[in-house]
Write a protein that holds these residues in place. Structure first.
Motif, PDB file in Angstrom:
ATOM      1  N   ASN A  43      31.391  49.342  32.053  1.00  0.00           N
ATOM      2  CA  ASN A  43      31.275  48.413  32.941  1.00  0.00           C
ATOM      3  C   ASN A  43      29.911  47.908  33.447  1.00  0.00           C
ATOM      4  OD1 ASN A  43      34.322  49.106  33.256  1.00  0.00           O
ATOM      5  ND2 ASN A  43      32.800  51.270  34.155  1.00  0.00           N
ATOM      6  N   GLN A  44      28.887  47.827  33.198  1.00  0.00           N
ATOM      7  CA  GLN A  44      27.306  47.780  33.009  1.00  0.00           C
ATOM      8  C   GLN A  44      27.046  47.126  32.855  1.00  0.00           C
ATOM      9  OE1 GLN A  44      24.686  50.510  31.921  1.00  0.00           O
ATOM     10  NE2 GLN A  44      24.936  52.559  33.796  1.00  0.00           N
ATOM     11  N   VAL A  45      27.818  46.530  31.442  1.00  0.00           N
ATOM     12  CA  VAL A  45      27.988  45.215  30.815  1.00  0.00           C
ATOM     13  C   VAL A  45      28.507  43.962  30.946  1.00  0.00           C
ATOM     14  CG1 VAL A  45      28.118  44.269  28.264  1.00  0.00           C
ATOM     15  CG2 VAL A  45      27.401  45.963  28.285  1.00  0.00           C
ATOM     16  N   SER A  46      29.466  44.666  32.001  1.00  0.00           N
ATOM     17  CA  SER A  46      30.344  44.077  32.337  1.00  0.00           C
ATOM     18  C   SER A  46      29.789  43.218  33.808  1.00  0.00           C
ATOM     19  CB  SER A  46      32.218  44.026  32.981  1.00  0.00           C
ATOM     20  OG  SER A  46      32.960  44.819  30.913  1.00  0.00           O
ATOM     21  N   THR A  47      29.968  43.868  34.298  1.00  0.00           N
ATOM     22  CA  THR A  47      29.213  43.467  35.660  1.00  0.00           C
ATOM     23  C   THR A  47      28.015  43.205  35.681  1.00  0.00           C
ATOM     24  OG1 THR A  47      29.558  45.699  36.836  1.00  0.00           O
ATOM     25  CG2 THR A  47      27.739  44.779  37.625  1.00  0.00           C
ATOM     26  N   ALA A  48      26.875  42.467  34.392  1.00  0.00           N
ATOM     27  CA  ALA A  48      25.797  42.330  34.330  1.00  0.00           C
ATOM     28  C   ALA A  48      26.521  40.424  33.408  1.00  0.00           C
ATOM     29  CB  ALA A  48      24.776  42.816  33.325  1.00  0.00           C
ATOM     30  N   ARG A  49      27.177  40.987  32.996  1.00  0.00           N
ATOM     31  CA  ARG A  49      27.893  39.801  31.971  1.00  0.00           C
ATOM     32  C   ARG A  49      28.463  38.843  33.403  1.00  0.00           C
ATOM     33  NH1 ARG A  49      32.355  39.133  27.499  1.00  0.00           N
ATOM     34  NH2 ARG A  49      32.346  36.743  27.549  1.00  0.00           N
ATOM     35  N   ALA A  50      29.262  38.759  34.021  1.00  0.00           N
ATOM     36  CA  ALA A  50      29.651  38.696  35.588  1.00  0.00           C
ATOM     37  C   ALA A  50      28.875  38.081  36.345  1.00  0.00           C
ATOM     38  CB  ALA A  50      30.467  39.014  36.185  1.00  0.00           C
ATOM     39  N   ARG A  51      27.505  38.448  36.010  1.00  0.00           N
ATOM     40  CA  ARG A  51      26.821  38.028  36.856  1.00  0.00           C
ATOM     41  C   ARG A  51      25.757  37.248  36.520  1.00  0.00           C
ATOM     42  NH1 ARG A  51      23.633  43.962  39.644  1.00  0.00           N
ATOM     43  NH2 ARG A  51      25.534  44.125  40.711  1.00  0.00           N
ATOM     44  N   LEU A  52      25.829  36.549  35.250  1.00  0.00           N
ATOM     45  CA  LEU A  52      25.269  36.462  33.849  1.00  0.00           C
ATOM     46  C   LEU A  52      25.557  34.577  34.708  1.00  0.00           C
ATOM     47  CD1 LEU A  52      22.821  35.289  32.513  1.00  0.00           C
ATOM     48  CD2 LEU A  52      23.617  35.727  30.404  1.00  0.00           C
ATOM     49  N   GLU A  53      27.103  34.806  34.432  1.00  0.00           N
ATOM     50  CA  GLU A  53      27.854  33.794  33.853  1.00  0.00           C
ATOM     51  C   GLU A  53      28.243  33.218  35.189  1.00  0.00           C
ATOM     52  OE1 GLU A  53      31.797  34.903  32.809  1.00  0.00           O
ATOM     53  OE2 GLU A  53      30.780  35.397  30.934  1.00  0.00           O
ATOM     54  N   GLY A  54      28.143  33.780  36.515  1.00  0.00           N
ATOM     55  CA  GLY A  54      27.817  33.580  37.889  1.00  0.00           C
ATOM     56  C   GLY A  54      26.405  32.084  37.983  1.00  0.00           C
ATOM     57  N   ALA A  55      25.668  33.159  37.248  1.00  0.00           N
ATOM     58  CA  ALA A  55      24.356  32.393  37.914  1.00  0.00           C
ATOM     59  C   ALA A  55      23.872  30.943  37.134  1.00  0.00           C
ATOM     60  CB  ALA A  55      23.342  33.186  37.093  1.00  0.00           C
ATOM     61  N   LEU A  56      24.877  31.625  36.115  1.00  0.00           N
ATOM     62  CA  LEU A  56      24.646  30.263  34.775  1.00  0.00           C
ATOM     63  C   LEU A  56      25.520  28.636  35.309  1.00  0.00           C
ATOM     64  CD1 LEU A  56      23.586  28.538  31.928  1.00  0.00           C
ATOM     65  CD2 LEU A  56      25.344  29.641  30.360  1.00  0.00           C
ATOM     66  N   ASN A  57      27.054  29.402  35.875  1.00  0.00           N
ATOM     67  CA  ASN A  57      28.083  28.414  36.348  1.00  0.00           C
ATOM     68  C   ASN A  57      26.661  27.707  37.982  1.00  0.00           C
ATOM     69  OD1 ASN A  57      29.926  28.835  34.185  1.00  0.00           O
ATOM     70  ND2 ASN A  57      31.084  30.383  34.967  1.00  0.00           N
ATOM     71  N   SER A  58      26.777  28.416  38.721  1.00  0.00           N
ATOM     72  CA  SER A  58      26.263  27.741  39.237  1.00  0.00           C
ATOM     73  C   SER A  58      24.947  26.416  39.427  1.00  0.00           C
ATOM     74  CB  SER A  58      25.775  28.506  40.634  1.00  0.00           C
ATOM     75  OG  SER A  58      24.727  29.463  40.123  1.00  0.00           O
ATOM     76  N   ARG A  59      24.368  26.685  38.368  1.00  0.00           N
ATOM     77  CA  ARG A  59      23.995  25.508  37.921  1.00  0.00           C
ATOM     78  C   ARG A  59      24.212  24.472  37.100  1.00  0.00           C
ATOM     79  NH1 ARG A  59      21.409  29.879  38.510  1.00  0.00           N
ATOM     80  NH2 ARG A  59      19.186  29.992  39.904  1.00  0.00           N
ATOM     81  N   LEU A  60      25.155  25.070  36.097  1.00  0.00           N
ATOM     82  CA  LEU A  60      26.009  23.900  35.570  1.00  0.00           C
ATOM     83  C   LEU A  60      26.803  23.327  36.359  1.00  0.00           C
ATOM     84  CD1 LEU A  60      27.291  26.284  31.988  1.00  0.00           C
ATOM     85  CD2 LEU A  60      25.396  25.079  32.336  1.00  0.00           C
ATOM     86  N   PHE A  61      27.250  23.794  37.440  1.00  0.00           N
ATOM     87  CA  PHE A  61      27.913  22.890  38.021  1.00  0.00           C
ATOM     88  C   PHE A  61      27.557  21.779  38.890  1.00  0.00           C
ATOM     89  CE2 PHE A  61      29.773  21.669  43.000  1.00  0.00           C
ATOM     90  CZ  PHE A  61      30.559  21.500  42.346  1.00  0.00           C
ATOM     91  N   LEU A  62      26.304  21.714  39.341  1.00  0.00           N
ATOM     92  CA  LEU A  62      25.544  20.403  39.490  1.00  0.00           C
ATOM     93  C   LEU A  62      25.118  19.474  38.267  1.00  0.00           C
ATOM     94  CD1 LEU A  62      22.148  22.606  41.109  1.00  0.00           C
ATOM     95  CD2 LEU A  62      24.247  21.764  42.213  1.00  0.00           C
ATOM     96  N   THR A  63      25.498  20.103  37.104  1.00  0.00           N
ATOM     97  CA  THR A  63      25.610  19.331  36.296  1.00  0.00           C
ATOM     98  C   THR A  63      26.877  18.344  36.097  1.00  0.00           C
ATOM     99  OG1 THR A  63      24.339  20.522  34.622  1.00  0.00           O
ATOM    100  CG2 THR A  63      25.493  18.405  33.358  1.00  0.00           C
ATOM    101  N   GLU A  64      28.057  18.602  36.682  1.00  0.00           N
ATOM    102  CA  GLU A  64      29.109  17.685  36.962  1.00  0.00           C
ATOM    103  C   GLU A  64      28.885  16.515  38.043  1.00  0.00           C
ATOM    104  OE1 GLU A  64      31.808  17.868  35.367  1.00  0.00           O
ATOM    105  OE2 GLU A  64      30.901  19.488  33.938  1.00  0.00           O
TER     106      GLU A  64
END
Length: 201
Positions: A43-64
């Motif tokens: 559960n901790q790993v899944s939560t951390a992964r979701a947060r990491l993906e969210g943080a990364l995707n918010s920056r990748l969205f700018l690239t679009e």
């Protein structure tokens, strides 16, 4: 004598039964504890992964936005790019560099202090080549890293291929133009995901 031994035998048998029960209960509790710990860790790993993906995707969205602009304005000038990149970088922390690489050779870069990298062929950088080739072949964003950066810190590097949008054709249906690349500070990204890495980058 046999009758006299019966109470002792009964006591020993009861003791063995009790010990066996305690042992079985202890094993069961240990197994339950390990299973619960495994579930908590997942559960901790899944939560951390979701947060990491969210943080990364918010920056990748700018690239679009940058990719869409270059796809329809392939002759983008240096000043136009600097203005656009400055706005994009201001929207998120941890973005160290934004690049455009026409024909995979760095042609535009932000911030201006990083201009020493202009003219570098990204395919000649061994730690990025595989990700770049995959991005071009799949026509999608590929993130590499974390990789060691020149100042000793770490970074994630995102490569998004740009294909020109013909005036009368499908969006991004034209020939390959180059790449949009953003370099993201590893420490900033992981800290935002809730992982405490200290200040080592």
């Amino acid at each position: 004598m046999n009758f006299r031994a019966l109470p002792y035998l009964a006591a020993v048998s009861a003791m063995v039964t009790i010990l066996a029960g305690v042992w079985a209960l202890d094993r069961s509790e240990q197994q339950r504890f390990r299973e619960q710990r495994r579930i908590d860790t997942l559960n901790q790993v899944s939560t951390a992964r979701a947060r990491l993906e969210g943080a990364l995707n918010s920056r990748l969205f700018l690239t679009e936005g940058l990719v869409a602009h270059v796809s329809t304005h392939p002759d983008i000038g240096s000043q136009e790019f600097q203005t656009l990149a400055r706005v994009l970088a201001a929207k998120q922390t941890g973005i160290r560099i934004i690049e455009l690489a026409k024909d995979t050779v760095i042609s535009h870069i932000y911030p201006p202090e990083a201009k020493i990298a202009l003219g570098v062929n990204l395919l000649e950088k061994s730690q990025e080549r595989q990700a770049i080739v995959r991005a071009i072949n799949t026509r999608s964003t590929v993130v590499a890293g974390p990789v060691h950066w020149s100042d000793g810190t770490g970074a994630f590097i995102s490569h998004t291929p740009i294909f020109i949008t013909p005036k009368e054709g499908l969006p991004k249906g034209g020939p390959y133009w180059g790449l949009a690349t953003i370099i993201i500070n590893k420490h900033t990204l992981l800290a935002e995901a809730g992982l405490d890495l200290g200040s080592g980058g």
